[in-house]
Design an enzyme around this catalytic site. Structure first.
Site, PDB file in Angstrom:
ATOM      1  N   SER A  76       0.824  -1.151   0.009  1.00  0.00           N
ATOM      2  CA  SER A  76      -0.157   0.018  -0.117  1.00  0.00           C
ATOM      3  C   SER A  76       0.998   1.267   0.046  1.00  0.00           C
ATOM      4  O   SER A  76       2.212   0.904  -0.409  1.00  0.00           O
ATOM      5  CB  SER A  76      -0.856  -0.040   1.267  1.00  0.00           C
ATOM      6  OG  SER A  76      -1.816   0.807   1.179  1.00  0.00           O
ATOM      7  N   GLU A 107       2.120  11.534 -10.337  1.00  0.00           N
ATOM      8  CA  GLU A 107       0.982  11.041 -11.052  1.00  0.00           C
ATOM      9  C   GLU A 107      -0.190  11.169 -10.239  1.00  0.00           C
ATOM     10  O   GLU A 107      -0.088  11.351  -8.987  1.00  0.00           O
ATOM     11  CB  GLU A 107       1.203   9.819 -11.517  1.00  0.00           C
ATOM     12  CG  GLU A 107       1.547   8.746 -10.299  1.00  0.00           C
ATOM     13  CD  GLU A 107       2.163   7.380 -10.646  1.00  0.00           C
ATOM     14  OE1 GLU A 107       2.173   7.226 -12.037  1.00  0.00           O
ATOM     15  OE2 GLU A 107       2.294   6.383 -10.001  1.00  0.00           O
ATOM     16  N   LYS A 151      -3.442  10.083  -8.454  1.00  0.00           N
ATOM     17  CA  LYS A 151      -3.807   8.768  -7.472  1.00  0.00           C
ATOM     18  C   LYS A 151      -5.241   8.519  -8.106  1.00  0.00           C
ATOM     19  O   LYS A 151      -6.348   9.282  -7.681  1.00  0.00           O
ATOM     20  CB  LYS A 151      -3.640   8.934  -6.054  1.00  0.00           C
ATOM     21  CG  LYS A 151      -4.125   7.954  -5.266  1.00  0.00           C
ATOM     22  CD  LYS A 151      -3.791   8.236  -3.695  1.00  0.00           C
ATOM     23  CE  LYS A 151      -3.916   6.947  -2.808  1.00  0.00           C
ATOM     24  NZ  LYS A 151      -5.267   6.059  -3.019  1.00  0.00           N
ATOM     25  N   LYS A 195       6.685   9.527  -6.518  1.00  0.00           N
ATOM     26  CA  LYS A 195       7.614   8.361  -6.379  1.00  0.00           C
ATOM     27  C   LYS A 195       8.922   9.121  -6.731  1.00  0.00           C
ATOM     28  O   LYS A 195       9.052  10.180  -7.514  1.00  0.00           O
ATOM     29  CB  LYS A 195       7.253   7.380  -7.299  1.00  0.00           C
ATOM     30  CG  LYS A 195       5.976   6.580  -7.115  1.00  0.00           C
ATOM     31  CD  LYS A 195       5.436   5.807  -8.363  1.00  0.00           C
ATOM     32  CE  LYS A 195       4.286   5.159  -8.199  1.00  0.00           C
ATOM     33  NZ  LYS A 195       4.051   4.236  -9.318  1.00  0.00           N
ATOM     34  N   CYS A 216     -45.283   3.567 -10.214  1.00  0.00           N
ATOM     35  CA  CYS A 216     -46.532   3.956 -10.904  1.00  0.00           C
ATOM     36  C   CYS A 216     -46.897   2.698 -11.844  1.00  0.00           C
ATOM     37  O   CYS A 216     -46.162   2.493 -12.860  1.00  0.00           O
ATOM     38  CB  CYS A 216     -46.491   5.443 -11.460  1.00  0.00           C
ATOM     39  SG  CYS A 216     -47.718   5.593 -12.755  1.00  0.00           S
ATOM     40  N   CYS A 220     -48.926   7.017 -18.453  1.00  0.00           N
ATOM     41  CA  CYS A 220     -47.987   7.755 -17.413  1.00  0.00           C
ATOM     42  C   CYS A 220     -47.062   8.661 -18.416  1.00  0.00           C
ATOM     43  O   CYS A 220     -46.356   8.176 -19.068  1.00  0.00           O
ATOM     44  CB  CYS A 220     -47.350   6.964 -16.507  1.00  0.00           C
ATOM     45  SG  CYS A 220     -46.040   8.209 -15.458  1.00  0.00           S
TER      46      CYS A 220
END
Length: 748
Positions: free
Chosen positions: A92, A122, A124, A307, A444, A450
């Site tokens: 992560s 960049e 995310k 990075k 409905c 309708c």
């Protein structure tokens, strides 16, 4: 709590608080990663992580190896998919929430590196992390991140994503490489998905990430033809951008940015939004720019990933148990605002579903002006606890769908009142009722008359997936079914569509309605937008001379011309345009190919309908139920009387879909991927026009597969079975001259 408040805690108090935070974080992870339905906002979840990290820094004895701060989100175990072990861990990222925190991270990174570094910045993507394994350039497995070591095998579903190549292009492919990236819904595709889900009375996704996860983590087993069609359609609208590598021995490049260039040369989708910057101020400026322009990106973002560009430093700096030290995620705060809830109105859609909508004072949130937001149903209104007149908290869920979070109770002054769901349809006055016992949604039942439902069906007839009538869109459908002038609309049902004349169109005036809510749109000054879509606007000179005759606009003439042309469109398109439940393009093609005419479909038994490949029992029952309704039959009879051709010319009859006189007579061809010069529907129609059978799946009975970029699992199946695979040029040759023109050594 502040850091100072944490420092005042006794050890037992800190331990109790850490335990509570751990429970919340794990519950949040399960809901987010496994249930695809978050119970906490990103900000709340990040806050819990931050608080637990602070406690563990101040009280190191509270930190264990399985603490949420030391592990990657998600679980390895799964009952849905087979497990796949990543060759290299999928980590992560650690988060920062301010420029000061980012600058502190960069200072530490440069200190540990011992030299100046360049930063690759960049976007995310708010998507689902996926690992692609390629062996000698061929995609072998695709897996979710899971717990970072073991993920879920989603290879079969990944192959439906057109942007992911089953075989890499270019040269120099390593024997084995893992490519990491994010699977996501583009913003527009996510809007359309949620609108369709809401219209069908299905679950509405909270954000694009959950929609992507919920779509990718589906199993085909147990689904009927209609459900499979919907599943494959959703998978086909997903996209992926790759942003890193896992296992790769001795990559021939020295930087992350060069990795991206190489991956792009292999046909892998990479982002165009990354930049390599040589200073911390430059990276900070990049972060600030996209913080102000989040709405300018085609996909949802929740921050910036920074990075260190040099790959050698990735190994030198290493990683913690859950995150690399050479990268950081700058998380943007979720954008939410307060505004006044002026009213809650109810809109009725094409299927009759009655949906409450919040009408608010106009406010800008996440880059756009918002005045309306769906509240889904009366139970949701109660659950949120909002009253008409409240000041409410509004956000864009995933910065896309406006969502009312709840009221600011402290600001109530006693003038607020509860919303009461109407008993009758606001459009036609028919009593609302659930479709079946136990349903929360009210509908409905007056489907025939309708006005809102008729408007929705007429707009559907003009849609790209049905008759593709460009001039029959949102405004035209409203004008024909719900005009302000004349009192009686030109269309009471869709039965009269093909009998429209220019005289029916000229007196029309109509409110422009919102495509999602069906409610009238407003001008900047608050007045309702009114249009005369089929009447030519007189020039200034004509107005001055009093010459304001009723003259048809080019739009009116175009509509009538396109309606006339639609009378001879393929049978499958006419079937889709009839609005028969579950009969989408795939089932409609199968029915049209097999029976050749609507008369043959109507006279077929349930067993004969269900036996058609791609139809099945549920769709067969739906067809029989639809034709059992008298006003449905009236639509068909009226269209036929107006010249609509409900038969495929030259079709030999039920059970013989192939034309005997075409160059592809007796051949079965599958078209897949993006074939140059053909739409997907166009390729299938070309196969049928040449006398062949346009199949939707590859089997041992398939003679040829025409495959373009993004062909996915069908291409893999063809290669496995040894079926000739043709590119776009060879496919055109096949259509023109037949199988003999395509020699075996020409097929890939």
């Amino acid at each position: 709590m502040t850091d100072a408040a944490f420092e005042k805690l006794a050890l037992d108090e800190a331990a109790a608080l850490a335990a509570q935070l751990t429970v919340k974080i794990l519950e949040g992870r399960d809901a987010y990663y496994e249930g695809d339905a978050p119970i906490y906002s990103d900000a709340e979840y990040d806050g819990y992580i931050h608080d637990l990290e602070t406690l563990e820094r101040l009280f190191p004895e509270l930190q264990s190896q399985d603490s949420p701060t030391q592990t990657v989100g998600g679980r390895a175990e799964t009952t849905l998919f087979d497990p796949v072990e990543h060759l290299e861990r999928m980590l992560s990222l650690d988060n920062v929430f301010s420029i000061e925190e980012f600058e502190a991270w960069a200072t530490r990174a440069e200190r540990d590196a011992g030299r100046h570094v360049d930063y690759l910045c960049e976007l995310k993507i708010d998507g689902l992390a996926v690992n692609l394994r390629y062996e000698s350039g061929v995609l072998t497995t695709a897996a979710t991140r899971g717990d970072g070591v073991v993920g879920e095998d989603v290879t079969e579903n990944i192959r439906y994503i057109r942007s992911i190549p089953g075989r890499l292009s270019g040269t120099g492919h390593p024997p084995l490489v893992e490519v990491r990236g994010e699977v996501f819904f583009p913003v527009e595709a996510f809007r359309e998905l949620n609108a369709a889900q809401a219209e069908a009375g299905e679950k509405v996704f909270a954000n694009p990430r959950n929609a992507a996860s919920g779509s990718l983590r589906q199993k085909a087993e147990g689904k009927n033809a209609a459900q499979l069609e919907l599943m494959h359609a959703r998978l086909g609208r997903l996209q992926m951008l790759v942003h890193g590598i896992g296992a790769w021995r001795n990559p021939p490049v020295s930087s992350q940015s060069r990795v991206y260039e190489l991956l792009q040369s292999w046909g892998l989708p990479t982002s165009s939004h990354y930049r390599v910057l040589d200073s911390v101020p430059g990276a900070s400026e990049f972060i600030g720019y996209f913080g102000e322009h989040r709405d300018s990106v085609e996909h949802e973002i929740d921050g910036i990933v920074v990075k260190i560009d040099e790959l050698a430093l990735h190994d030198e700096l290493g990683a913690t148990s859950r995150a690399p030290r050479w990268a950081i995620a700058y998380k943007y705060p979720p954008e939410q605002v307060n505004t006044k809830l002026l009213d809650i109105v109810v809109s009725v859609g094409r299927t009759g579903r009655a949906t409450p909508y919040a009408v608010m004072e106009k406010v800008r949130v996440a880059g756009s002006e918002v005045r309306q937001a769906t509240l889904h149903n009366q139970d949701v209104v109660k659950a949120k606890g909002v009253l008409v007149g409240d000041t409410v908290v509004l956000r864009k869920a995933g910065d896309v769908i406006p969502e009312v979070l709840g009221p600011v109770v402290e600001l109530r002054d006693g003038t607020e009142h509860e919303f009461v769901m109407p008993e009758n349809c606001p459009e036609c006055g028919t009593p609302l009722a659930p479709a079946k016992e136990g349903d929360i949604d009210l509908r409905c039942p007056n489907a025939r008359a309708c006005p809102a439902q008729v408007r929705g069906r007429v707009e559907h007839i003009g849609s790209r997936g049905a008759l593709d009538i460009e001039a029959l869109g949102e405004v035209s459908a409203a004008a024909l079914t719900q005009p302000t002038v004349p009192v009686e609309p030109p269309l009471l049902t869709e039965a009269g569509l093909f009998a429209l004349t220019i005289d029916d169109l000229l007196p029309i005036e109509v409110f422009v309605r919102d495509a999602e809510t069906g409610l009238p749109k407003e001008e900047e000054d608050g007045s309702v937008k009114l249009r005369t879509p089929f009447r030519r606007n007189p020039s200034a000179a004509e107005k001055k001379a009093g010459l304001i005759d009723q003259q048809a606009s080019s739009n009116a003439l175009k509509l009538l011309d396109e309606i006339a042309k639609a009378k001879t469109k393929p049978l499958w398109r006419l079937l889709v345009s009839l609005n028969i439940r579950h009969v989408g393009p795939v089932a409609a093609r199968a029915l049209a190919d097999h029976f050749g005419s609507l008369a043959a479909i109507r006279s077929a038994s349930r067993e004969e309908l269900a036996e058609v490949d791609g139809v099945g029992g549920i769709i067969a029952d739906s067809l029989l139920d639809w034709f059992a309704v008298d006003w449905h039959v009236h639509i068909v009879d009226s269209w036929a009387a107006a010249g609509v051709q409900f038969a495929t010319p030259g079709h030999p009859g039920p059970g013989a879909a192939e034309r005997a006189d075409g160059v592809l007579a007796g051949l079965t061809v599958v078209a897949t991927g993006s074939l140059d010069g053909f739409t997907r529907e166009g390729a299938q129609e070309a196969i049928i026009a040449a006398g062949g059978k346009a199949a939707s799946s590859v089997s041992k009975n398939t003679d040829f597969v025409a495959a373009g970029p993004g062909a996915g699992s069908k291409l893999a199946k063809a290669e496995q079975l040894g079926i000739p695979v043709l590119d776009a040029a060879q496919f055109r040759l096949l259509l023109e001259k037949g199988a003999d023109a395509v020699q075996p050594d020409e097929a890939e």
